[in-house]
Scaffold this motif. Structure first.
Motif, PDB file in Angstrom:
ATOM      1  N   ARG A 111       1.010  -1.369   0.102  1.00 36.21           N
ATOM      2  CA  ARG A 111      -0.608  -0.032  -0.444  1.00 36.21           C
ATOM      3  C   ARG A 111       1.162   1.297  -0.079  1.00 36.21           C
ATOM      4  NH1 ARG A 111      -4.193  -0.236   4.411  1.00 36.21           N
ATOM      5  NH2 ARG A 111      -3.500  -1.750   4.724  1.00 36.21           N
ATOM      6  N   GLU A 112       2.018   1.457   0.979  1.00 32.21           N
ATOM      7  CA  GLU A 112       3.027   2.453   0.994  1.00 32.21           C
ATOM      8  C   GLU A 112       3.575   2.632  -0.408  1.00 32.21           C
ATOM      9  OE1 GLU A 112       4.422   5.700   2.918  1.00 32.21           O
ATOM     10  OE2 GLU A 112       2.827   4.541   3.200  1.00 32.21           O
ATOM     11  N   GLU A 113       3.883   1.517  -0.716  1.00 36.95           N
ATOM     12  CA  GLU A 113       4.416   2.016  -2.119  1.00 36.95           C
ATOM     13  C   GLU A 113       3.990   2.147  -2.928  1.00 36.95           C
ATOM     14  OE1 GLU A 113       5.863  -2.422  -2.691  1.00 36.95           O
ATOM     15  OE2 GLU A 113       8.119  -2.406  -1.281  1.00 36.95           O
ATOM     16  N   ARG A 118       1.785   6.882  -6.142  1.00 39.04           N
ATOM     17  CA  ARG A 118       1.034   7.554  -7.369  1.00 39.04           C
ATOM     18  C   ARG A 118       1.725   8.845  -6.421  1.00 39.04           C
ATOM     19  NH1 ARG A 118      -2.749   4.258  -4.835  1.00 39.04           N
ATOM     20  NH2 ARG A 118      -2.742   5.678  -3.746  1.00 39.04           N
ATOM     21  N   GLU A 119       2.212   9.462  -6.101  1.00 36.88           N
ATOM     22  CA  GLU A 119       3.359  10.786  -5.555  1.00 36.88           C
ATOM     23  C   GLU A 119       4.227  11.187  -6.181  1.00 36.88           C
ATOM     24  OE1 GLU A 119       3.836  11.347  -1.096  1.00 36.88           O
ATOM     25  OE2 GLU A 119       2.011  10.945  -0.793  1.00 36.88           O
ATOM     26  N   ALA A 120       4.935  10.279  -7.288  1.00 35.27           N
ATOM     27  CA  ALA A 120       5.813  10.393  -7.322  1.00 35.27           C
ATOM     28  C   ALA A 120       5.356  10.681  -9.512  1.00 35.27           C
ATOM     29  CB  ALA A 120       6.751   9.623  -7.270  1.00 35.27           C
ATOM     30  N   ILE A 125      -2.644  13.215 -11.027  1.00 31.48           N
ATOM     31  CA  ILE A 125      -3.499  14.113 -10.121  1.00 31.48           C
ATOM     32  C   ILE A 125      -4.534  14.100  -9.346  1.00 31.48           C
ATOM     33  CG2 ILE A 125      -2.066  16.032 -11.411  1.00 31.48           C
ATOM     34  CD1 ILE A 125      -4.640  16.432 -12.578  1.00 31.48           C
ATOM     35  N   SER A 126      -4.662  12.727  -9.867  1.00 31.42           N
ATOM     36  CA  SER A 126      -6.205  12.094  -9.610  1.00 31.42           C
ATOM     37  C   SER A 126      -6.546  11.781  -8.053  1.00 31.42           C
ATOM     38  CB  SER A 126      -7.537  10.858 -10.084  1.00 31.42           C
ATOM     39  OG  SER A 126      -6.459  10.352 -10.088  1.00 31.42           O
ATOM     40  N   SER A 127      -5.415  10.944  -8.020  1.00 31.00           N
ATOM     41  CA  SER A 127      -4.531  10.659  -5.811  1.00 31.00           C
ATOM     42  C   SER A 127      -4.536  11.547  -4.929  1.00 31.00           C
ATOM     43  CB  SER A 127      -4.481   9.541  -6.350  1.00 31.00           C
ATOM     44  OG  SER A 127      -2.811   9.571  -7.029  1.00 31.00           O
ATOM     45  N   ARG A 128      -3.954  13.066  -5.611  1.00 26.69           N
ATOM     46  CA  ARG A 128      -3.462  13.632  -5.041  1.00 26.69           C
ATOM     47  C   ARG A 128      -4.618  14.914  -4.384  1.00 26.69           C
ATOM     48  NH1 ARG A 128       1.121  16.661  -8.857  1.00 26.69           N
ATOM     49  NH2 ARG A 128       2.305  14.128  -9.281  1.00 26.69           N
TER      50      ARG A 128
END
Length: 132
Positions: A111-113, A118-120, A125-128
């Motif tokens: 989950r963290e990876e 996604r952040e990278a 931009i949908s998950s930010r």
């Protein structure tokens, strides 16, 4: 069955087999210290003082519903030795098995990876979260 002639390792191995075959209900640890105030005799070591601590433990329901199987003769023995089943169920410390810990750790890592990926990704931009 345990014997008074067992070595420490033999006793541990026997108890480990029992613990592996049944659900654990209680864990006990004991600390020891020398009681200098008790006044050991000349040349003798101060007596050891033991402080036992017992914790009721219960399988965690963090991964969903769990099935708990009990041996009737074990329950009869425990009840005869004043085991409080209500306290065990109400206040038992939840625990996970080693396999469940590994599974939960792997799931958290994945989950963290995924979140970091996604952040990278500048295209995603949908998950930010919105900037303030």
């Amino acid at each position: 069955p345990p014997s008074q002639r067992d070595t420490t390792q033999e006793r541990y191995d026997k108890m480990r087999r029992v613990a592996s075959a049944y659900s654990l209900m209680q864990v006990g640890i004991c600390t020891f210290h020398r009681d200098a105030a008790a006044g050991a005799g000349a040349g003798a070591a101060a007596p050891l003082v033991a402080r036992p601590f017992n914790f009721s433990i219960l399988p965690s329901m963090a991964g969903g519903p769990r099935r708990l199987m009990l041996d009737l003769s074990a329950c009869t023995f425990l009840r005869g030795n004043r085991m409080d089943f209500n306290a065990w169920l109400d206040a038992g410390v939840p625990f996970l098995s080693e396999a469940e810990v590994e599974e939960a750790t792997s799931a958290l890592r994945r989950r963290e990876e995924s979140r970091l990926a996604r952040e990278a990704d500048p295209a995603d931009i949908s998950s930010r979260p919105p900037r303030r």
